[in-house]
Design an enzyme around this catalytic site. Structure first.
Site, mmCIF file in Angstrom:
data_model
loop_
_atom_site.group_PDB
_atom_site.id
_atom_site.type_symbol
_atom_site.label_atom_id
_atom_site.label_comp_id
_atom_site.label_asym_id
_atom_site.label_seq_id
_atom_site.Cartn_x
_atom_site.Cartn_y
_atom_site.Cartn_z
ATOM 1 N N ASP A 75 76.741 51.718 38.765
ATOM 2 C CA ASP A 75 76.940 50.240 39.159
ATOM 3 C C ASP A 75 76.243 49.423 38.118
ATOM 4 O O ASP A 75 75.148 49.830 37.834
ATOM 5 C CB ASP A 75 76.341 50.038 40.451
ATOM 6 C CG ASP A 75 76.858 48.627 41.210
ATOM 7 O OD1 ASP A 75 78.136 48.775 41.463
ATOM 8 O OD2 ASP A 75 76.175 47.889 41.433
ATOM 9 N N TYR A 162 82.196 41.793 29.859
ATOM 10 C CA TYR A 162 81.493 40.560 29.160
ATOM 11 C C TYR A 162 81.095 40.898 27.702
ATOM 12 O O TYR A 162 80.454 40.126 27.058
ATOM 13 C CB TYR A 162 80.330 40.240 29.903
ATOM 14 C CG TYR A 162 80.452 39.589 31.303
ATOM 15 C CD1 TYR A 162 80.783 38.335 31.565
ATOM 16 C CD2 TYR A 162 80.402 40.527 32.350
ATOM 17 C CE1 TYR A 162 80.815 37.995 32.877
ATOM 18 C CE2 TYR A 162 80.628 40.348 33.570
ATOM 19 C CZ TYR A 162 80.801 38.694 33.743
ATOM 20 O OH TYR A 162 81.101 38.290 35.341
HETATM 21 P P1 ITT Z 1 83.690 51.114 39.901
HETATM 22 O O1 ITT Z 1 82.881 50.398 40.982
HETATM 23 O O2 ITT Z 1 85.019 51.467 40.516
HETATM 24 O O3 ITT Z 1 82.847 51.932 38.958
HETATM 25 P P2 ITT Z 1 83.489 48.157 38.902
HETATM 26 O O4 ITT Z 1 84.340 47.458 37.775
HETATM 27 O O5 ITT Z 1 84.030 47.753 40.383
HETATM 28 O O6 ITT Z 1 84.391 49.681 39.009
HETATM 29 P P3 ITT Z 1 80.956 47.433 39.170
HETATM 30 O O7 ITT Z 1 81.129 47.016 40.415
HETATM 31 O O8 ITT Z 1 79.806 48.157 38.513
HETATM 32 O O9 ITT Z 1 82.154 48.282 38.635
HETATM 33 O O10 ITT Z 1 80.953 46.122 38.198
HETATM 34 C C1 ITT Z 1 80.646 46.190 36.768
HETATM 35 C C2 ITT Z 1 81.004 44.869 36.192
HETATM 36 O O11 ITT Z 1 79.851 44.476 35.253
HETATM 37 C C3 ITT Z 1 82.368 45.096 35.191
HETATM 38 O O12 ITT Z 1 83.495 44.748 35.909
HETATM 39 C C4 ITT Z 1 81.607 43.957 33.920
HETATM 40 O O13 ITT Z 1 82.426 42.866 34.541
HETATM 41 C C5 ITT Z 1 80.350 44.248 34.094
HETATM 42 N N1 ITT Z 1 80.081 45.268 33.233
HETATM 43 C C6 ITT Z 1 79.353 46.245 33.404
HETATM 44 N N2 ITT Z 1 79.046 47.157 32.229
HETATM 45 C C7 ITT Z 1 79.651 46.367 31.271
HETATM 46 C C8 ITT Z 1 79.854 46.701 29.904
HETATM 47 O O14 ITT Z 1 79.481 47.745 29.365
HETATM 48 N N3 ITT Z 1 80.490 45.782 29.236
HETATM 49 C C9 ITT Z 1 80.986 44.633 29.495
HETATM 50 N N4 ITT Z 1 80.730 44.250 30.998
HETATM 51 C C10 ITT Z 1 80.187 45.192 31.817
#
Ligand code: ITT
Length: 204
Positions: A75, A162
């Site tokens: 997350d 991002y």
């Molecule tokens: P899962 O829960 O299925 O793993 P998700 O996209 O819903 O996928 P998250 O709830 O952890 O995952 O949300 C992570 C968000 O944070 C992601 O959609 C991006 O907007 C941002 N994010 C996280 N890591 C990033 C990265 O390495 N580069 C750019 N944005 C990132």
């Protein structure tokens, strides 16, 4: 001995980063598609915790329950100083447009970030990742961070989320401009997963 591992994420961007990391560490990696675990409408309700760590553990437990396999889930999100740490754990759906997905969602989130920081002098930010491991005997979480700043326009076309607006202090370029190995070396996800890998017992 080969160590099977299921990557518990629906994010293609995360998968592209997680797979090589864990394969290089000797794991035989499966994703949710390969494991035959289709997206369920109730999945969004897994992430109701107040912290990255709670949500990462909840996802890893959920997919472990469904698969019986050792699972890693992450997350993660962006914390912007001038926005009191927002969007934080709400990074994925920050723009609150439920009709958007994938690239369109990323574009809308980045546009919102630029609007919210319009005229801001402090543009410092950090990415945070909690990576969780769950198997039948054990579970643990590790955190990783990376510091940077939000640019006033996007740069580069790699990565996801991002990345085009996030200027990494350590790399001297945006994560979208960086090659995959450079991002892995300094990123929140790379750091959290390196710590996680070091803790996973080799017998598993
Ligand atoms: P899962 O829960 O299925 O793993 P998700 O996209 O819903 O996928 P998250 O709830 O952890 O995952 O949300 C992570 C968000 O944070 C992601 O959609 C991006 O907007 C941002 N994010 C996280 N890591 C990033 C990265 O390495 N580069 C750019 N944005 C990132």
């Amino acid at each position: 001995m080969a160590r099977p591992l299921l990557l518990g994420t629906r994010s293609q961007g995360k998968l592209r980063e997680l797979r090589p990391l864990f394969e290089a560490a000797g794991f035989v990696v499966a994703d949710l598609h390969l494991a035959g675990i289709p997206r369920e409408p109730g999945e969004d309700a897994i992430e109701v915790g107040a912290t990255f760590a709670e949500n990462a553990l909840a996802k890893a437990r959920y997919y472990h329950r469904l698969s019986g396999q050792a699972v890693v889930a992450d997350d993660s999100g962006l914390e912007v100083a001038a926005l009191a740490g927002a969007p934080g754990i709400h990074s994925k759906r920050w723009c609150q447009d439920g009709t958007l997905d994938a690239h369109a969602l990323d574009r809308a989130n980045n546009a919102l970030l630029l609007r919210r920081l319009h005229g801001a002098t402090d543009r410092s930010a950090r990415f945070v990742c909690a990576a969780a491991y769950v198997d039948a005997d054990d579970e643990f979480v590790e955190l990783g961070e990376c510091a940077g700043a939000i640019l006033t326009e996007t740069r580069g076309d790699g990565g996801f989320g991002y990345d085009p607006l996030f200027f990494s202090n350590e790399l001297g370029r945006t994560f979208s401009e960086a090659d995959a190995l450079s991002k892995e070396r300094v990123s929140h996800r790379g750091r959290a997963c390196a710590k996680l890998i070091a803790r996973i017992p080799s017998r598993r």
